[in-house]
Design an enzyme around this catalytic site. Structure first.
Site, PDB file in Angstrom:
ATOM      1  N   GLU A   1       0.814  -1.225   0.000  1.00  0.00           N
ATOM      2  CA  GLU A   1       0.000   0.000   0.000  1.00  0.00           C
ATOM      3  C   GLU A   1       0.845   1.273   0.000  1.00  0.00           C
ATOM      4  O   GLU A   1       0.648   2.161   0.820  1.00  0.00           O
ATOM      5  CB  GLU A   1      -0.959  -0.005   1.194  1.00  0.00           C
ATOM      6  CG  GLU A   1      -1.864  -1.224   1.201  1.00  0.00           C
ATOM      7  CD  GLU A   1      -2.808  -1.271   2.408  1.00  0.00           C
ATOM      8  OE1 GLU A   1      -2.690  -0.408   3.279  1.00  0.00           O
ATOM      9  OE2 GLU A   1      -3.657  -2.166   2.453  1.00  0.00           O
TER      10      GLU A   1
ATOM     11  N   ASN B   1       2.467  -4.920  -3.291  1.00  0.00           N
ATOM     12  CA  ASN B   1       1.074  -5.296  -3.040  1.00  0.00           C
ATOM     13  C   ASN B   1       0.231  -4.034  -2.854  1.00  0.00           C
ATOM     14  O   ASN B   1       0.646  -3.106  -2.167  1.00  0.00           O
ATOM     15  CB  ASN B   1       1.047  -6.156  -1.762  1.00  0.00           C
ATOM     16  CG  ASN B   1      -0.234  -6.939  -1.597  1.00  0.00           C
ATOM     17  OD1 ASN B   1      -0.753  -7.487  -2.569  1.00  0.00           O
ATOM     18  ND2 ASN B   1      -0.747  -7.015  -0.377  1.00  0.00           N
TER      19      ASN B   1
ATOM     20  N   HIS C   1      -9.870  -6.453  -2.090  1.00  0.00           N
ATOM     21  CA  HIS C   1     -10.926  -6.353  -1.071  1.00  0.00           C
ATOM     22  C   HIS C   1     -12.111  -5.659  -1.743  1.00  0.00           C
ATOM     23  O   HIS C   1     -12.156  -4.441  -1.857  1.00  0.00           O
ATOM     24  CB  HIS C   1     -10.437  -5.558   0.141  1.00  0.00           C
ATOM     25  CG  HIS C   1      -9.355  -6.250   0.886  1.00  0.00           C
ATOM     26  ND1 HIS C   1      -9.576  -7.426   1.583  1.00  0.00           N
ATOM     27  CD2 HIS C   1      -8.035  -5.975   1.028  1.00  0.00           C
ATOM     28  CE1 HIS C   1      -8.440  -7.829   2.128  1.00  0.00           C
ATOM     29  NE2 HIS C   1      -7.485  -6.976   1.803  1.00  0.00           N
TER      30      HIS C   1
ATOM     31  N   GLU D   1      -5.484 -10.952  -1.624  1.00  0.00           N
ATOM     32  CA  GLU D   1      -6.280 -10.812  -0.388  1.00  0.00           C
ATOM     33  C   GLU D   1      -7.773 -10.761  -0.692  1.00  0.00           C
ATOM     34  O   GLU D   1      -8.517  -9.993  -0.077  1.00  0.00           O
ATOM     35  CB  GLU D   1      -5.879  -9.529   0.367  1.00  0.00           C
ATOM     36  CG  GLU D   1      -4.401  -9.419   0.652  1.00  0.00           C
ATOM     37  CD  GLU D   1      -4.038  -8.201   1.517  1.00  0.00           C
ATOM     38  OE1 GLU D   1      -4.949  -7.561   2.090  1.00  0.00           O
ATOM     39  OE2 GLU D   1      -2.838  -7.907   1.619  1.00  0.00           O
TER      40      GLU D   1
ATOM     41  N   ASP E   1     -11.545 -10.753  -0.809  1.00  0.00           N
ATOM     42  CA  ASP E   1     -12.817 -10.986  -0.123  1.00  0.00           C
ATOM     43  C   ASP E   1     -13.846 -10.051  -0.744  1.00  0.00           C
ATOM     44  O   ASP E   1     -13.496  -9.094  -1.430  1.00  0.00           O
ATOM     45  CB  ASP E   1     -12.741 -10.864   1.405  1.00  0.00           C
ATOM     46  CG  ASP E   1     -12.103  -9.585   1.903  1.00  0.00           C
ATOM     47  OD1 ASP E   1     -12.123  -8.572   1.174  1.00  0.00           O
ATOM     48  OD2 ASP E   1     -11.584  -9.580   3.035  1.00  0.00           O
TER      49      ASP E   1
END
Ligand code: XIL
Length: 415
Positions: A216, A257, A293, A321, A323
């Site tokens: 990030e 990432n 996400h 990651e 979801d």
């Protein structure tokens, strides 16, 4: 909130599951075969694995930037170690192409708490990401006072179960230990960061297949995020972190990432430029991780094209990651939209030959970080709070099967 999630999901069709369209049985998420059938299953499994391996060689070429080439701890390595990883017989991992890892974020305390949870995890996933254990704040809560136990245990668990370990994360603005004082001089801060990267990567050299070296680092416009690292060390900290990590483990795959970059966003454009610049000056960036996400009601724009343009830079890509959070209450319609998004992301990954791993950020609605982090959201995972597979799980199964179906059937005249 977790209570709401549990009630809503259990009451809806989430726990019912959907049979795959081709009528074949769903891979067993929870049930185990009886002892009498184990020998037969092993024989069948060996045949299926051999077939899948051959098929995927045609379907997915080795990435130029370096494939998961199969060091001894890797589930894609030739099975020469003699160790028989448990949980490989059914589930997502058995359906995946040989050079795609299927992972989940994980915490040791979750595995210790519930044997069913553990069983689903080892059956379905051949990769794990440390959800929190390897974050700097947790590894070194006091200066020089390391707590390696949870991350060591995760690494050992992964090795014992044929799961590649994805290290997360070396440099991240929100996991800075509280004992670091920004008023310290630049050299001190730089030495601390270098020492951190070198110590952690060195400890797991040969055991962690890939690292999120930086996490990030961009703001929403695609510029560099204003963090302690940028303020103290300038933009060069990113290249430095990659170089230090590479020195500490020359075989580890090194990733950058980011979130909000799955589709064609301004931020994704910024990430693209950054990766291109880093690679142009020889910084060892091997891969780009797309956190993913997602929200149930928003589909990233042209995910496949976006992943592909990164792959064209010569790096691997990974869904790191995933979801898909739902605004409560959960409804059948929202679960269906969620299912489509899981399918969308897996398809994109399967379409890009250098997509090395597809990782969900936890697999159970009971324990997902979404429940505590996003008020009024929940039910973000592929298993519900009772550990029953949701439509999203079936979508992953179907998508992996579709892929196998395509490559398993030889085209006429292919010899
Ligand atoms: C989250 C964990 O899931 C939570 O348990 C923790 O409290 C905060 O961090 N992006 C990342 C992950 O890179 O490290 C974050 O994980 C989720 C967002």
């Amino acid at each position: 909130m977790a209570e709401n999630v549990r009630t809503d999901v259990a009451a809806g069709p989430a726990s019912a599951g959907v049979a795959p369209a081709d009528g074949t049985p769903r891979p067993v998420a929870r049930r185990r075969p009886g002892r009498g059938s184990i020998t037969l299953l092993v024989v069948l499994l060996l045949a299926v694995v051999a077939g899948a391996g051959a098929a995927t060689i045609h379907a997915r070429q080795s990435p130029a930037a370096g494939p998961p080439s199969g060091p001894p701890w890797s589930p894609t390595a030739a099975p020469t170690t003699g160790a028989t990883p448990t949980g490989t017989g059914t589930g997502l991992r058995s359906l995946a192409p040989a050079n795609l890892r299927i992972g989940s974020a994980m915490e040791m305390k979750l595995l210790d708490a519930d044997p069913r949870f553990r069983d689903i995890f080892t059956t379905n996933f051949n990769a794990l990401t440390a959800e929190n254990a390897m974050k700097w704040r947790n590894l070194e809560p006091t200066r020089g006072g390391y707590n390696w136990t949870p991350s060591d245990q995760l690494v050992e668990f992964g090795q014992a179960h044929g799961q590649a370990v994805y290290g997360h994360t070396l440099v991240w603005h929100t996991a800075v230990p509280s004992w670091i004082d920004e008023s310290w001089d630049t050299e001190t801060i730089r030495d601390l960061l270098r020492n951190h990267v070198t110590t952690v990567v060195g400890r797991y050299r040969g055991k962690v297949w890939a690292w999120d070296v930086v996490n990030e680092v961009l703001d929403e416009q695609g510029g560099l995020r204003d963090t302690i690292w940028l303020r103290k060390l300038g933009p060069g900290y990113i290249a430095d972190a990659f170089r230090w990590a590479h020195e500490a483990d020359p075989n580890a795959r090194l990733f950058i990432n980011e979130y909000g970059t799955e589709g064609r966003t301004r931020k994704a454009d910024g990430l693209f430029r950054l990766v291109r610049e880093l690679r142009a000056v020889g910084v060892p960036v091997h891969g780009v991780g797309f956190q993913s996400h997602l929200r149930w009601d928003r589909t990233p724009d042209d995910t496949t094209g976006n992943l592909r343009r990164f792959a064209d830079l010569g790096v691997s890509v990974a869904i790191t990651e995933l979801d898909v959070r739902i605004t409560l209450p959960v409804t059948p319609e929202k679960l269906q939209r969620q299912e489509r998004l899981y399918r969308h992301m897996l398809r994109a990954c399967l379409t890009v030959p250098t997509c090395e791993s597809f990782t969900v950020w936890g697999f159970s609605d009971a324990t997902s970080w979404i429940n505590t982090t996003y008020p009024d959201h929940g039910a973000a995972c592929v298993f519900d709070a009772d550990l029953e597979p949701k439509p999203a799980y079936d979508a992953l199964v179907e998508t992996l099967r579709e892929r196998r179906g395509r490559v398993d059937v030889p085209s006429p005249g292919s010899g």
